[in-house]
Design an enzyme around this catalytic site. Sequence first.
Site, PDB file in Angstrom:
ATOM      1  N   LYS A  25       0.859  -1.191   0.000  1.00  0.00           N
ATOM      2  CA  LYS A  25       0.000   0.000   0.000  1.00  0.00           C
ATOM      3  C   LYS A  25       0.894   1.239   0.000  1.00  0.00           C
ATOM      4  O   LYS A  25       1.806   1.351   0.835  1.00  0.00           O
ATOM      5  CB  LYS A  25      -0.844  -0.034   1.278  1.00  0.00           C
ATOM      6  CG  LYS A  25      -2.255   0.479   1.141  1.00  0.00           C
ATOM      7  CD  LYS A  25      -2.985   0.179   2.462  1.00  0.00           C
ATOM      8  CE  LYS A  25      -4.368   0.724   2.476  1.00  0.00           C
ATOM      9  NZ  LYS A  25      -5.000   0.578   3.804  1.00  0.00           N
TER      10      LYS A  25
HETATM   11  O1  G3P Z   1      -7.490   1.335   5.817  1.00  0.00           O
HETATM   12  C1  G3P Z   1      -7.852   2.591   5.388  1.00  0.00           C
HETATM   13  C2  G3P Z   1      -9.209   3.101   5.804  1.00  0.00           C
HETATM   14  O2  G3P Z   1     -10.185   2.114   5.658  1.00  0.00           O
HETATM   15  C3  G3P Z   1      -9.238   3.852   7.094  1.00  0.00           C
HETATM   16  O3  G3P Z   1     -10.523   4.084   7.590  1.00  0.00           O
HETATM   17  O4  G3P Z   1     -12.057   4.732   9.437  1.00  0.00           O
HETATM   18  O5  G3P Z   1      -9.621   5.315   9.606  1.00  0.00           O
HETATM   19  O6  G3P Z   1     -11.108   6.490   7.986  1.00  0.00           O
HETATM   20  P1  G3P Z   1     -10.838   5.214   8.718  1.00  0.00           P
END
Ligand code: G3P
Length: 220
Positions: free
Chosen positions: A83
């Site tokens: 990533k």
């Molecule tokens: O893994 C990346 C993403 O899904 C992060 O989500 O909830 O931290 O905005 P969030």
Amino acid sequence: MKLFIDSGSLKDIQTLVPLGIIDGITTNPSLLAKEQGNYREILKKICDIVQGPVSAEVVATDFDGMMREGRDLAKIDEHIVVKVPFTRDGVKACKALSDEGTRVNVTLVFSPAQALLAAKVGATFVSPFVGRLDDIATPGMQLIHEIVEIYSHYEFATEILVASTRGPMHIVEAARMGADICTCPPAVIDSLFNHPLTDIGLKKFLADWEKAQAALAGKA
Ligand code: G3P
């Protein structure tokens, strides 16, 4: 639509994978920082459990560092997808790693233009963050709609991985739009199972069955 777990928690992954609905895992530095232990060992264990794509993120911000970390992460297991953040160096690293045969997930995508560039450099996955857009009063799912539309005009191999999902409706809407994948926190995946009419219906089936069995036993 494929369903990924957005978590580094072995406990959550071990609970959900046996249900047969999980196709892969996404992690990020914030998620892995919550776990105890060596991150390489955790990633290896996750790969052994899920046997599908497992995204592991670089923390370097320069091209050379991303290449070094990306190649190192890819050595952990064949299921690792590297990533990289959507930056100029990240886009360049995506192209170089993809050309080497390493799958890349371009993350922190917040606009259709960024998603277009990620596809042009051969990203395997592009990760638009819907919840974080919602958080700033910008409709996150509109971004998915626009990326699906743009990609539909071309032959890009890049899959749209809807990330930063916060509730079941993000998943339902992503599926209606034809997104390839949704990655969700374990609690959101769990919430997909719930419907009060299922609970009420099952309770009634079992009560009727028990009543009938008791009546039969009474006659015997
Ligand atoms: O893994 C990346 C993403 O899904 C992060 O989500 O909830 O931290 O905005 P969030």
